[in-house]
Design an enzyme around this catalytic site. Structure first.
Site, short mmCIF file in Angstrom:
data_model
loop_
_atom_site.label_atom_id
_atom_site.label_comp_id
_atom_site.label_asym_id
_atom_site.label_seq_id
_atom_site.Cartn_x
_atom_site.Cartn_y
_atom_site.Cartn_z
N GLU A 56 76.19 61.84 28.80
CA GLU A 56 76.29 63.02 27.95
C GLU A 56 77.73 63.36 27.56
O GLU A 56 78.00 63.69 26.41
CB GLU A 56 75.65 64.23 28.63
CG GLU A 56 74.14 64.27 28.57
CD GLU A 56 73.47 63.41 29.61
OE1 GLU A 56 74.17 62.86 30.48
OE2 GLU A 56 72.23 63.29 29.57
N HIS B 211 66.62 72.00 36.30
CA HIS B 211 66.02 71.68 35.00
C HIS B 211 65.44 72.90 34.31
O HIS B 211 64.64 72.76 33.40
CB HIS B 211 64.93 70.63 35.17
CG HIS B 211 65.44 69.26 35.43
ND1 HIS B 211 66.04 68.90 36.61
CD2 HIS B 211 65.48 68.15 34.65
CE1 HIS B 211 66.40 67.63 36.55
NE2 HIS B 211 66.08 67.16 35.38
#
Lengths: 460, 338
Positions: free
Chosen positions: A194, A263
């Site tokens: 990322e 998450h």
């Protein structure tokens, strides 16, 4: 004893699925590991394997069945010595698992906390759409895909990159069929990296391309935050206006279902804090499409927050050639006179449900869908509060330093004399999100809690 | 020189004989290095006078790297670097006036006074900054190369970074993608031996930084970064490699900064003797000067005249900067969004 084969949950967000195809027939001998059937979930088509051994006794849900609920018995596997007929006759249809009800709050009547259904098919407000426009029922997933595809057809400088966006068709199927249409030059699978691919995207935007960078979830974008903020958001200013960074960072945001603390997070206030960024968080499919198209055309870096639990929800989208929704404009989703609720993303639906509960009690609530987090449409909020004199803010993120904190401060500064009660914030409790179903449900805003907050500011 | 045969072989590239060179070219390199040196000396002076504030990282000692690499690229190729960026901008032909005005926070600066020493850009000269976060320019520079590959425009990008940045994770994320997609990027590692105050031996398990791309399949070379001709030659090879579609390449420039990491660094982590020895033996400007004189391309007087001219340019930049107003207060809230 015969073994019941149940419709499996194959993703954290799956509640039902399509039993596409049985790969075994009644009477077949089944070994452990044999593939029994293909099941289409909200994310992918998957094969299910048998854990047990025996003979396929009875297929109860035929190939091609849609909307099969998780945990429904789909077949009966017979073990050695089982008599097919007896086993079949004596098995009653199991009752569906009851949805776990959240633990009641100390001072709230238990009855009020039973989850209620949130209506999902909603007509976009008429203000945005010419009268008589044809509407097409579209999932948010497809609306996002359509937005990207339309913009990529329009401008060769637009491309999509991210993890699993191409060959896999998107971790949430958002980029389905895009590789086939646009090819590997413009739909690019990245390594799991990322920080690196966000920086690479920003560099490409500096050079004049218009990247759409998909994060599999915004939870993973924390690794990329340096580039989103230090490289993308600040460079126009630091260069005295010479440089531009036309880039869209998009992906699912907010709490999913039972995926634990790392998450499950709403990043709206994180990015909403940063000058130089535009932050969007649409609720329905029409806004998802129209705002994403506007974001891709915008010359600034845009953080586009989708909701992991809403990709499959279907709404009407206007069938017009170039459906654009303006950035920076909130939308009054429901008009009312007694209190104003502000919300974004999935919480708009919850707020509308709360308004429905309150309508039955004679409380008239105005619901504002923020749509754009930054720049915040203060005018729409202030106009509403000056009418209703009461404010409740709703968000999935934590409350401290949050979107609600900002809105409450802004309203207090600019419309203090119009307020008949202190603003109230509804938000996730100040703890990492728990995995256990009961704790998870306790942590997040639900319509009943939103309704209670409205009663509080109305002093009823 | 042709492309490398062995990827793993470390190689210090030696310059060809000066006499084979175009005298005009050598004098140009000399001029450019001198300009950077004098400019940085002046910047140091202005910092001492309080006219330049904040962080100010001087390039003195490393001049051969940017001047040699600049000679190897073509117009339209892109350059990006970290915060020690004044030399890169001058080598690219950005105006000394605009750079000095930015250093002093004036409206005539390249970023209209809103960027400062570490944040200048020139879309005209394809200079993409000027970045203050160690290692960020490596991903960004890889993105510039991505854009070139996407457009198939035959351009290459130079991403400069130091031995400190070479330990950042995103450098390796970028190496991976650059080789995976064969992007036309040249990673120029300016190894000046000190990441702020930490010597490379104390910070790096593998100190031969040109080998850092090997596991990605990226060839790397060690270059004498104090020798502008060696840099130029390695640059030519690397640019040819990247432009021909072979993907990324790494050049590790062994160089040295004479000054501290920034103006506020007393540089106690190394001895005065160490600095003096490098200056005496391998100063890039003195080395080239000796070559020029020996080959008879210019005499002492001509070089002295050049120095005088360079000093005049730098003094003019300094005056220009000091005479320029600070940005108008209306600039506070502009250039945030388009």
């Amino acid at each position: 004893m015969a073994i019941e084969i149940l419709m499996p949950a194959l993703s954290p967000t799956m509640e039902e699925g399509t039993l596409s195809k049985w790969l075994v027939a009644e009477g077949d001998v089944i070994r452990s590991g044999d593939i029994l059937a293909e099941i289409e979930t909200d994310k992918a088509t998957m094969e299910i394997e048998s854990v047990d051994e025996g003979v396929m006794g009875k297929i109860l849900v035929p190939s091609g069945s849609e909307n099969v609920l998780v945990n429904k018995v789909i077949a009966i596997l017979l073990e050695e010595g089982d008599d097919a007929d007896t086993e079949m006759e004596t098995k009653p249809e199991p009752k569906p698992e009851p949805t776990p009800a959240p633990e009641p709050e100390a001072n709230a009547p238990a009855a009020e906390l039973t989850p209620i259904a949130v209506a999902t098919a909603r007509t976009p407000p008429e203000t945005d759409i010419p009268a008589g426009t044809e509407m097409i029922a579209t999932s948010i997933r497809d609306a996002l895909r359509d937005a990207m595809a339309e913009e990529m057809r329009r401008d060769d400088d637009v491309f999509l990159m991210g993890e699993e966006v191409a060959q896999y068709q998107g971790a949430y199927k958002v980029s389905r069929d895009m590789l086939e249409e646009f090819g590997a030059r413009r739909v690019i699978d990245t390594p799991i990296t990322e920080h690196g691919f966000a920086g690479l995207g920003v560099g490409a935007a500096f050079a004049g391309l218009r990247p759409i960078v998909e994060f599999m979830t915004f939870n993973f974008a924390m690794q990329a935050m340096d580039h989103i903020i230090n490289s993308a958001a600040k460079t126009r200013y630091m260069s005295g206006g010479q440089m531009a960074c036309p880039i869209v960072f998009r992906g699912p945001n907010g709490a999913a279902s039972r995926v634990g603390a790392q998450h499950s997070q709403d990043y709206a206030p994180w990015y909403g804090h940063v000058p130089g960024l535009i932050v969007l968080a649409p609720y329905d499919a029409a806004d998802a499409k129209g705002l994403l198209k506007s974001a891709i055309r915008n010359p600034n870096p845009v953080v586009f927050l989708e909701h992991e639990l809403m990709y499959g929800e279907v709404f009407d989208v206007p069938a017009v050639d170039d459906w654009l929704v303006p950035i920076g404009k909130a939308l009054v989703r429901r008009t009312g006179t007694d209190a104003t609720i502000t919300a974004h993303s999935r919480m708009v639906g919850f707020s509308l449900a709360a308004a429905e509960i309150l309508a039955n009690e004679g409380i008239s609530v105005e619901v504002i869908d923020l749509r754009t987090i930054r720049p915040l449409d203060c005018d729409t909020i202030l106009t509403s509060v000056r009418k209703t004199n009461r404010l409740v803010t709703v968000e999935e993120s934590w409350g401290r330093m949050g979107i609600g904190a900002e809105i409450a401060a802004m309203v207090t500064e600019q419309a203090f004399d119009d307020l008949d009660a202190p603003p109230k914030r509804v938000h996730q409790v100040e703890a990492p999100l728990a995995y256990a179903a009961n704790l998870e449900a306790l942590a997040m805003p639900i319509p009943q809690r939103i309704a209670q907050a409205v009663r509080d500011v109305c002093y009823v | 020189m042709s492309a490398p045969k062995s990827k793993s072989k470390s190689k210090t590239r030696k310059p060809a004989k000066a006499s084979n060179r175009d005298p005009k070219q050598l004098l140009h390199y000399y001029h450019e290095m001198l300009l950077i040196r004098r400019f940085e000396e002046k910047a140091g002076q202005l910092y001492g006078m309080g006219l330049i504030a904040g962080f100010c990282h001087l390039y003195i000692g490393q001049e051969a790297v940017v001047v040699g690499m600049q000679a190897a690229i073509d117009e339209g190729d892109q350059v990006i670097t970290g915060y020690r960026d004044h030399g890169h901008m001058l080598a690219l032909g950005m105006e000394a006036r605009g750079v000095m005005a930015e250093l002093t926070g004036r409206e005539t600066g390249y970023s209209r006074g809103k960027g400062g020493s570490m944040h200048m850009f020139s879309t005209e000269k394809n200079f993409y900054g000027g970045h203050g976060i160690v290692g960020a320019q490596v991903s960004l520079g890889t993105g510039l190369a991505f854009a070139n590959a996407y457009r198939q425009n035959d351009r290459v990008s130079l991403a400069y970074f130091g031995d400190g940045a070479a330990n950042q994770g995103q450098v390796y994320e970028s190496f991976n993608m650059a080789k995976l997609w064969n992007l036309p990027v040249i990673y120029v590692i300016e190894n000046n031996h000190y990441a702020m105050g930490t010597s490379i031996e104390r910070a790096s398990s593998e100190i031969h930084l040109h080998k850092r791309g090997l596991s990605f399949g990226i060839p790397g070379f060690e270059v004498d970064g104090m020798d502008v001709l060696a840099v130029r030659e390695a640059g030519d090879m690397a640019v040819k490699h990247a432009r021909s579609g072979k993907g990324p390449i790494i050049l590790e420039m062994k160089t040295y900064r004479y000054r501290g990491h920034s103006m506020s660094d007393p540089a106690k982590y190394r001895t005065r003797d160490e600095v003096n020895e490098v200056r005496a033996k391998s100063d890039p400007i003195e080395q080239l000067k000796a070559l020029i004189l020996k080959a008879g391309f210019a005499d002492e007087a001509a070089l002295k005249a050049m120095d005088k001219q360079v000093r005049a340019v730098v003094n003019d930049a300094s005056d220009f900067a000091q005479d320029s107003p600070e940005p108008d207060v209306s600039e506070l809230m502009t250039d945030i969004l388009a």
